[in-house]
Every structure is written in structure tokens, then in C-alpha cells.
Design a protein around this motif. Structure first.
Motif, PDB file in Angstrom:
ATOM      1  N   UNK B 260       6.667   6.767 -15.297  1.00 53.77           N
ATOM      2  CA  UNK B 260       5.240   6.819 -15.635  1.00 53.77           C
ATOM      3  C   UNK B 260       4.494   7.265 -14.375  1.00 53.77           C
ATOM      4  N   UNK B 261       3.958   8.485 -14.421  1.00 56.78           N
ATOM      5  CA  UNK B 261       3.388   9.086 -13.222  1.00 56.78           C
ATOM      6  C   UNK B 261       2.191   8.319 -12.670  1.00 56.78           C
ATOM      7  N   UNK B 300      -0.010  12.884  -2.284  1.00 52.40           N
ATOM      8  CA  UNK B 300       1.249  13.509  -2.684  1.00 52.40           C
ATOM      9  C   UNK B 300       2.092  12.711  -3.665  1.00 52.40           C
ATOM     10  N   UNK B 301       1.560  11.623  -4.211  1.00 52.98           N
ATOM     11  CA  UNK B 301       2.346  10.792  -5.122  1.00 52.98           C
ATOM     12  C   UNK B 301       1.941  10.967  -6.588  1.00 52.98           C
ATOM     13  N   UNK B 302       1.053  11.929  -6.867  1.00 54.33           N
ATOM     14  CA  UNK B 302       0.493  12.052  -8.217  1.00 54.33           C
ATOM     15  C   UNK B 302       1.562  12.110  -9.297  1.00 54.33           C
ATOM     16  N   UNK B 303       2.633  12.873  -9.060  1.00 53.79           N
ATOM     17  CA  UNK B 303       3.617  13.081 -10.112  1.00 53.79           C
ATOM     18  C   UNK B 303       4.865  12.227  -9.977  1.00 53.79           C
ATOM     19  N   UNK B 307       5.964   3.360  -9.479  1.00 55.35           N
ATOM     20  CA  UNK B 307       6.647   2.386  -8.623  1.00 55.35           C
ATOM     21  C   UNK B 307       6.844   2.924  -7.203  1.00 55.35           C
ATOM     22  N   UNK B 308       6.527   4.211  -6.988  1.00 49.59           N
ATOM     23  CA  UNK B 308       6.618   4.782  -5.641  1.00 49.59           C
ATOM     24  C   UNK B 308       5.591   4.161  -4.700  1.00 49.59           C
ATOM     25  N   UNK B 309       4.742   3.287  -5.218  1.00 50.90           N
ATOM     26  CA  UNK B 309       3.825   2.560  -4.325  1.00 50.90           C
ATOM     27  C   UNK B 309       4.621   1.798  -3.251  1.00 50.90           C
ATOM     28  N   UNK B 310       5.856   1.422  -3.585  1.00 46.19           N
ATOM     29  CA  UNK B 310       6.699   0.789  -2.558  1.00 46.19           C
ATOM     30  C   UNK B 310       6.888   1.733  -1.370  1.00 46.19           C
ATOM     31  N   UNK B 311       7.204   2.980  -1.680  1.00 49.68           N
ATOM     32  CA  UNK B 311       7.409   3.974  -0.620  1.00 49.68           C
ATOM     33  C   UNK B 311       6.090   4.244   0.128  1.00 49.68           C
ATOM     34  N   UNK B 312       5.015   4.350  -0.633  1.00 48.89           N
ATOM     35  CA  UNK B 312       3.700   4.620  -0.027  1.00 48.89           C
ATOM     36  C   UNK B 312       3.331   3.557   1.003  1.00 48.89           C
TER      37      UNK B 312
END
Lengths: 319, 319, 319, 319
Positions: B260-261, B300-303, B307-312
């Protein structure tokens, strides 16, 4: 800092500790939590040598069969397994490294288990100080409140050298239902702090969400049901719902009496904040959750269960 | 505003609608989600009369057996059950109330089901406008992505007059695995918005917590296990953990591809924000979650999966 | 805790300190800030007795005329006025109370001025420890960077017993343009922390506001002008505007080079957070500002001026 | 969308408008702000043709010399310069485009000035609708409260075609002390929203900072003085300090009576939030400020001046 104690020396020290399981256990800190924990050791047949700054607490435990002494140092003279249960980091420092502290008289090979909830950096400091005296320090904070302490249903999260874990477990299982080994010294604290931070976020999130849904016309029970079968599901929505009328047997069903006080949650979030600041870890939601519970403490919610954040956020304009 | 249509008149209108289940179903909006949904209606034996602003989308569906027409108004002339699946509130307004909109030609008693995710206030507006024409409007937003749409595994959250719910259910079950009735018009949207807001909070909370725990020396798999047996448990910790290496088959195991983007989550949080602002509901964590996903979209995390908030949040200073 | 030293004893100690103004001044900590500060004392005719853990820093100052010694203890043997300028609380503790620390050899009546930016609780600890040795400790953190240190244009915020303030002022005016007396020990730190927290909030607020205004079609220079004549006015909008093109001679006009690094601001906000946590003071915006600068440090902004938060927040989706 | 009206046609329309300055001016919206504004037009010799939904408001203005009519449409028939002052976006839509709205009867070349504080997107909609009828719409929201309205000391922030600005200015200077041209339609609203968002952030920041400083032992007056000579300076610290006892003549000196109510600030922050959401602009502090004032409205602060956030945040635990 690494702990330098070699496995060999550790083994030797440990072998000096009395291996018979029913030799005395020391206990420092006989408050709301410590007192029932010590009683559970007594119930399991362990002689207990205890102390506390409050004479009444000592007297009560004495009547249950414990031997009371005057200081943590004296406990250390008489027991080679000691459990401490104290309110905060400064108390732990005092009890271990103060002028009448445990480390003044600790015997080589003594097992020290601290069940206080404190900054893991302080746990590490204590472990280093203990190691210098040839003793072993483990952190073992608990989750579960006074009720769980009474019924020996606490959960212990344990950090420290793995070789000592079984020795600690022997005692902790007398006082709790779950004992989890988390890793090196301080990780017991870390696990507890992490769990409570996510709990705090989930609870405020659930309160906001339920409030918004109700205002948008949803029935609260139905909304809780939908969340709980969907990706919004969390412990605060499915086990401890903060909205009166949704569940029974939780503080929200009882005017937010009992449970886990807002002031205690604010304390744990303060620890999360401090460890995050010290490790340069961003915790935007954890930090805001901390601030919200801090404000609630100022607005009359200090002693209500932390799920009262639902009530704090929802009151209507003009009421 | 109350919906004034009396139960009797509603019954009469409904009785005018073709009751045979395999009469044509209209479909407006043949995007990534709408197209597989329409195909599932065809698979279930429903003739489909469809339209979309993009001719290629129409052509593709035509090849699968649908009849393609030029406008929503024309769909309304030819079908008395219509499903719409559109990107945002302005598109919904245009498709229903625009110059070539459904309501220009809608037949009395037509059942209109909007599966778009939009502001519930717009759903209510559409329901009022539809009622004036003698039609019935329901909101039925979905959870589940393109994969779930293909496999007819969507969850529909349905708002609207209860008498019509079974008629809607007949069609929705061809496209989804779960259909939940939520209450009056707009409550389907409300349920979806609420779930996704709590999901967003839980995900960021889990990411912060896992990151903090790792920095404090905990093994991520062990930390996830501890949280999941404790009060920190949530869907993001036990089903969709954002930390690479903790679980398999989730976006964090695949460099945050799929799922889910972030940009879609930011959109849903924008709806939560707007409904909260309009109903004067405080949503401190929901609001901050919105801002965090919004910033991620700029960085750069739009797509990537949300759950990439962990990486962010975790990248180390100086890297 | 109150400082118990009586005014009389203090007076006697002080009278033992050399009153001639050009007797040697000790200096511990010769980093980017400390080195130019010590040089300004030399320029004003004060003999300087200095030390630092880095030999090169010592050597450089030696070439300018200072006497270099091996440890803070040795500085204390040779000077009865000592200035310290250190990176953080643990360094201050070490330099004052460590095995070769100042307090090991300090003479009665010595004036100790700490210009480090640290937790005010540590300043208070040091003052108590100093008092036990008959010395007087004051905190005097600075605002202004390396440039201001070179040009003797720093601002000092001074906390400590008022009777000693003039003695401190004599030295501080050699290194700074403004010296402000703030109250008891620790209030110098408090004033600095408070100012920087409000600065951080104002800067992020200005960045958000300018960004929003630009997206709504306002010319940035015009928007700055309107804010500056209205109630939105603040130092970040009228003196240090974060938007490139609005002002000259500020970091935003020079790709955010120079100025006050994001990592330094994050450090100061960490102190604000810790003091707020310890005093149970809610700081919702200060706390969020802390988190934002912390995330920026992880995303490549650590060494840019803190006004680069404008750039951090504004980049467009898809770029 | 661009405004397509060509400069030539605009000139022609404008030349049709009565140029004599004392021809009637229309006024719609005679509330707390609108009524004194209309009276100031009367004082300056302009005949006023007014209407309002509340008959009492109309009657009061009639007694001061205005002509009262029944609807905005009727105002438009009788005046070719019209000012509107309404509570919110839906009212503005109704008054301009409703069944008895201004645009039903507006004459070509009429100048329409809306002084309401609303979403700039609605201002743009109204401008497009007005342009279709050959009229010119400008947004001109005010800063300053009822007192400033009475004394003709308001500040107007004006958006719209530049050619019309002087015509607007002629009228606005009768009601205000400052008139600022901000750019295209909607930028007047944008400027006001931006200013108030930064004001809200600065005020909460000042309240947190003063509270923290006081708890750390600083005298509030001294702290305010230090901030105001340093980089923490802002309008809320130097002109409208929220701490009782620091300044005279401000709401904090009068138990937060008068001034700018928390509920009004929450409304303006709601507009900021909505425009930010719609333009995908991250406003983390603005968003949190919105939530804080929203919670305050629920906790009894709705009608106190917004600087009462100091009181909201500071109350001590247990009090």
C-alpha cells in the motif's frame, strides 16, 4: 562498554554461590509491587532477608516470616541472591552503589536481579559496578500491576549474561507467569520501554479513532468490531478498548478506575524519551504520546487509567 | 440533514427495479481497481455496461465482454444498478452530478453504489442528490489492493439505508470476500478512514519502537515476538512488520515494493484530517502521522509501501 | 538542594582569591570555541594556563603564548580563576570530578566558570561539588558561533551566586559582547536551552508557513514582509529567513552553509527534552521540533544550517 | 484555472461602474465585525445598502442611516460596489451563488470585496463565478478584532486583479489602517492563514518555553527579556506575552479575557490544515498547534484568549 568478565571467571564465581535452592534470598524495596513479590518467594519456601526505607513495610513483611535487616549492605552480607524493586533510577543507584549499598558488602558470585523499571543505561552502569566486585547483575523489569504481583502472574523481561539466566529464572518463576530472556544487560529494560511506548501510541490512536468514528455516525461497538477484523487492530482496540460500553471488565467500563495510571505511563514514556534522545533515535509519535500523557497529568487524569485519554480528547465544546 | 424518503416510497421504487439478478450492471471508473472489479461481475454472469474517461481502459473491458458507452448518463439510461470506482471526491461529484452525470438520466429506484474512498460529507451530498431523483445511493469503499480486487477478495464497508443493503450485498460479494454493513450513508467511508488512520498510527509506532529497541541492543525478531505477546501487539507488529528480516511475504521483506503506497496512505490521512477538522475532533497522532507520510512523499518514498517509514526514520547520521 | 555556603564564608574565600586582574586564568577545552576564547583572554593581557585532551590544540595555543599543562588538576593548582568549554555533560563531569579533575587540586576561593552547554542538573551537581572544596562554580553557556568567538562577540548567560557575578563578568567581557546574569546556578543553561527551543520552534514554523504561502501563490518576499509587520513576526522570519532569495547574508542565501548546524540544534533540543522530562513539563511543539531535527540528521542535513528545514519540508513529490 | 477576462473587457466593465466616490456601497453581513465596518463607511459619507439574516442587526444599522433591503440579490441590484463579511465558507457560497445571492442580480463591472476569512479555494471559485457575470471579486480578509473594527484600525490583506486594487483600497481605507496587496485572488486569504498559523505556533512555543524556564528557576520577566534580545524573540514573547505578570495591557494580565478567542484560532488553523492538505504541504507544527487548540476548546478554553495555552499547559500535577 563491553563487559570484560571472562566466562571462566564467571563460572568460578558462580560455583561459589550456594547452589541449594532454598538458601536465603535478599529483597530490597517492599512497596506495592515488591511486598507481594517477596511474599511469593516466602510461599515458595525461600527464606527472605529484606529491607526497605519505610519501617512499616518491613514490619509487615516480618510478620509474614521474613528476616528484616537495616540496609542493603546487610542484605548483601547475608544472601547471595538478591532481588531489588525500586521506584526509579536514583533509588537503584543508591541501593547498589550508595554508602550502605549492596555493592559495599556483596559476596563474590552473588546474583543481583533488579526488577525496577529504569533507564537501561543505569542498568549497564550497575552491571559494570557489580562485575568489579565479582557479582552478576541482571535487569528484570515486570509488566503487570499489583494484582498480577499478588497472584504471581507477572511477566519478567530479563537482560544479562545468558549463563545466569536459568539461575534467575528459578526465582522469577515464583513471582511471575512468564519469564523472557531478552539479551545482554539492559535489554530487559529496553523490551519493557519499547512495549509500553507502542502501547501508549496504540491507546491514544485507538481513542482518537473511536472518537472520530463516533462523531461520523458509527456505533462504537460496530467500529471496534470492524477495526478488530481489519488492519487497525491492536491490543488497545481488541483487549482494552478505551470507550465506555464497548467491552466489559476493563477500566473504561469502570470510570477508568484501576488499571495502569496515566502518571505511570508518563513515567515510562519519559524513560523512552530519554533513551531515544541518548541514542539519537527519532520517535515522533512516542514523543507526542509522552507529551499528551504529561498534559493529562496536569489536567486531573494522573491517577485514572491511561485509557482515559479517550475521555480527555472527546469532551464537547461548551461542556 | 435527514434523508426524508419514506420507507413506503422506497419500497415502491425498489419494486420498479429489475429484480432478476442477471440484468445489466453499470460500472463507471475502470482504473487499477475498477477494471478487475468489473471483470469479476462479468465472471459471475452479470452483463456489464461500462464507461471511463480513458478509451484504452474501456477497450480492454470491452474485449472481456462488457458493453461500453460514452458517459455516466448513458450508463444510467441502460442499467438500474450502477457501481462507481473513482480516484477522489471531485471525480465522484462530476460522475454523479456533472453535465453528463448519472443523475441526469437515472431511473427511479436505481441502486447506486460508490466504492471510491472519499470524504463522507460528499457521500452524503450524493445520497441527497440521488434521493431527489428517486434513486438510492450507498457508499461502499474497499480495503485491499489490486491483488485482492483481482481475486475478488476485497472487503467492502457499506453505508446507506438498511433496506437496500441486501441488494448491494448481492453484487459486492461477487467482488469481495467480506461485506460489512456500517450504518447510514457515509459510515462506510467513516469506517475505512478510521481503520486506515489507526493503521497509519500503528505502523509508524511500530517502526519507531522497533528502531528504538534495535538501537538499545534487542534482536528485532525477539522484540517483535515480545511485543506480539504483550500489550504493544498490533497488526503492524504481528502481520505486516516493517523491519526487514522479521517476517516473510511482506513488503519489508521485498525492499518495500508492492503493498500500500505511501502516497495512498497520505491521501487517506488527508481525508481523516478533513473530516476531523470539519467535526472539530482532535486527532493529535493521526494528524502527525499524516504529516510524516506527507514528508515521506516529498523525500522519495511516495511509491514505496507505507511500512517504509521504518527505513525513513532509521537511517544513521552521516549515511 | 539549596547551596549552604554562607555569605560570610564565601566572602572570606573570595578574599583569598588573587584580586589583581592580570593573574593567570586557567582554561580547559581548546576546541573550535574554546581556542578563540582563550586567545581573546591572552589578547586582553591575561596569562593563560591551559589544557586539552588533544595535544595539537594545546600546541597551537602554546604558540600564541599560553602555558600548557597536563591535566585539569594541574590547571587548578596554578590558577584561581578557571574557564571550561567542553562538548557535553560527561566531559564536564570528568574535567571537574574525574581522577585528574579540577576539584582534585582546586584552591579555596577559586572561581570556576563553565561555558559548556549542558544539562542544568549537571551544573548544579558541579556547583555542589565545588562548594564542598570551598570553590565557586558558575554556569555561563554562550550563544553565537565560531565567528562570534573569534571576534569576542559572544553572549554569555550566567548562573551562580550573585556576589561572584562581577568577578565572572570581568573575564567574560573579554570574550563576549553581552553578559547576562540569569539567577542561581543552572539558570544560565536554562536560559540558553529555553531560547534555543523557542528558536527551533520559530524556525520550523517559519519554514512551514513560508512553504504553505508559496504553494498558495504568495511571493515569498511579500509574504515575509507581511508576516514581519504582523503577529506572525519572529527572529526566524525577520532576521534569518529560511527561504532562499528572501534575505541576503543568511545561510539560506548560501545553500545553508555556515550558521548553526542541524546536529547542534538537535543536541540542544535533546537537553530541552531531558530537562522537560525531568521537571514533568509538557513541551509538545519543542518535542516535535526535536524529532524533526533528529530525522533531518538522519537524512543528510546534519551539517547544514538548521534553517535548511525549509528545504527538508518542501521538496516536491516525485523529485 | 486562470482568470480569462481580458484586460480590455475588464476596463470596459469598470468604466461602466459609477466612478463618483459617494455612490452607494452594498454591505452583506452585519455581525460583530461587519456592523462597525459598515458604520465606518457611513461615517465617511458613503450611502450604505445593507442586508443580514438577522433582522435586529439590520434594524440597528438602519437607525444609523443605512438602507436595509431583503437579500444579497437586492443589494446587487442597487449597488455596484459590495462588501461581504461572513462567518465561513458555506455562508459565502450562499450569499454569492445561492438562490437570492449577489450573482443572481449583479451588474456588469460591479466590484465585490469579501472580507470573510475562508478557504482561498472558495475565494477562487467565487471569483470565477463573478467573472462569468462580468463582475470582479476580490478577497480582503482582516486582521484585528472588534476593537480595531470600531476604530477603523483593521488590516486588510487583499487578493485579486491588480487593476482593481485601487478601487478596493478607496473603500477599505475607511475601515482599516493598513491595506496590503497580496497578489491574485485567494492570496489575501493565504496571507491571513499563514500569519495566523505562524502566530499560533509562536504562541504555543512561547508558552512552553516560559513554562519550562520558570520550572528551571528563571524569573519570567527576566526570561522574557533574554528571549526578546535573542533569537527566540517573537511577537508572542515581546508583544503579547502569555505569562501573567510579564506584561501589562494584554489578555494574560486580565485572566485571558478579551483578545482572540481559542475557538477562533482553532477555526483559522482548520483552514490552514485544509489548504495544506489540499496542496500536499507538510505543516507538522501547524498541524499540532491546530490539535492543541482543538483540545483546549473541549477543555473549557474555547472563549478565553488563545494565549491561555500557557495556563492549559502549566497546571501542576495534583492540582
Amino acid at each position: 562498554r563491553q563487559l570484560h568478565y571472562s566466562a571462566l571467571m564467571l563460572f568460578m564465581s558462580v560455583s561459589m554461590r550456594s547452589m541449594a535452592s532454598k538458601t536465603p534470598v535478599g529483597f530490597v524495596g517492599l512497596g506495592n509491587m515488591g511486598s507481594p513479590m517477596a511474599k511469593n518467594l516466602l510461599k515458595n519456601g525461600y527464606p527472605v532477608i529484606a529491607t526497605d526505607v519505610f519501617p512499616e513495610s518491613c514490619k509487615e513483611l516480618q510478620e509474614t516470616g521474613a528476616q528484616v535487616v537495616d540496609s542493603p549492605a546487610e542484605v548483601a552480607e547475608k544472601a547471595d541472591r538478591i532481588i531489588t524493586m525500586l521506584p526509579s533510577s536514583p533509588n537503584v543507584k543508591e541501593v547498589y552503589t550508595g554508602p550502605n549499598g549492596i555493592l559495599k558488602k556483596v559476596k563474590k558470585g552473588t546474583l543481583l536481579i533488579d526488577s525496577s523499571t529504569i533507564d537501561p543505561a543505569v542498568s549497564k552502569e550497575m552491571a559494570i559496578a557489580a562485575e568489579k566486585m565479582g557479582a552478576v547483575f541482571m535487569d528484570a523489569p515486570v509488566s503487570g500491576g499489583v494484582g498480577a504481583a499478588n497472584m504471581a502472574k507477572l511477566t519478567f523481561m530479563v537482560g544479562g549474561v545468558e549463563e545466569e539466566y536459568h539461575a534467575a529464572q528459578e526465582l522469577l518463576t515464583c513471582m511471575g507467569a512468564n519469564v523472557v530472556y531478552c539479551g545482554q544487560v539492559g535489554t530487559g529494560q529496553a523490551a519493557k520501554i519499547c512495549n509500553n511506548m507502542l502501547l501508549a501510541i496504540g491507546m491514544i490512536g485507538t481513542a482518537e479513532t473511536m472518537n472520530l468514528g463516533i462523531r461520523l455516525g458509527l456505533d462504537p461497538k460496530l467500529l471496534a468490531k470492524i477495526l478488530n477484523m481489519s488492519s487497525g487492530r491492536c491490543w488497545s482496540s481488541d483487549t482494552y478498548n478505551p470507550v465506555p460500553g464497548v467491552m466489559e471488565g476493563v477500566p473504561s467500563a469502570n470510570n477508568y478506575q484501576g488499571g495502569f495510571g496515566t502518571t505511570l505511563m508518563a513515567k515510562d514514556l519519559g524513560l523512552a524519551q530519554t533513551t531515544a534522545t541518548n541514542t539519537k533515535t527519532p520517535i515522533p509519535l512516542g514523543s507526542l504520546a509522552h507529551q499528551i500523557f504529561r498534559v493529562m497529568c496536569s489536567r486531573g487524569y494522573a491517577n485514572k487509567d491511561f485509557s482515559s485519554v479517550f475521555q480527555f480528547l472527546r469532551e464537547e465544546e461548551g461542556q
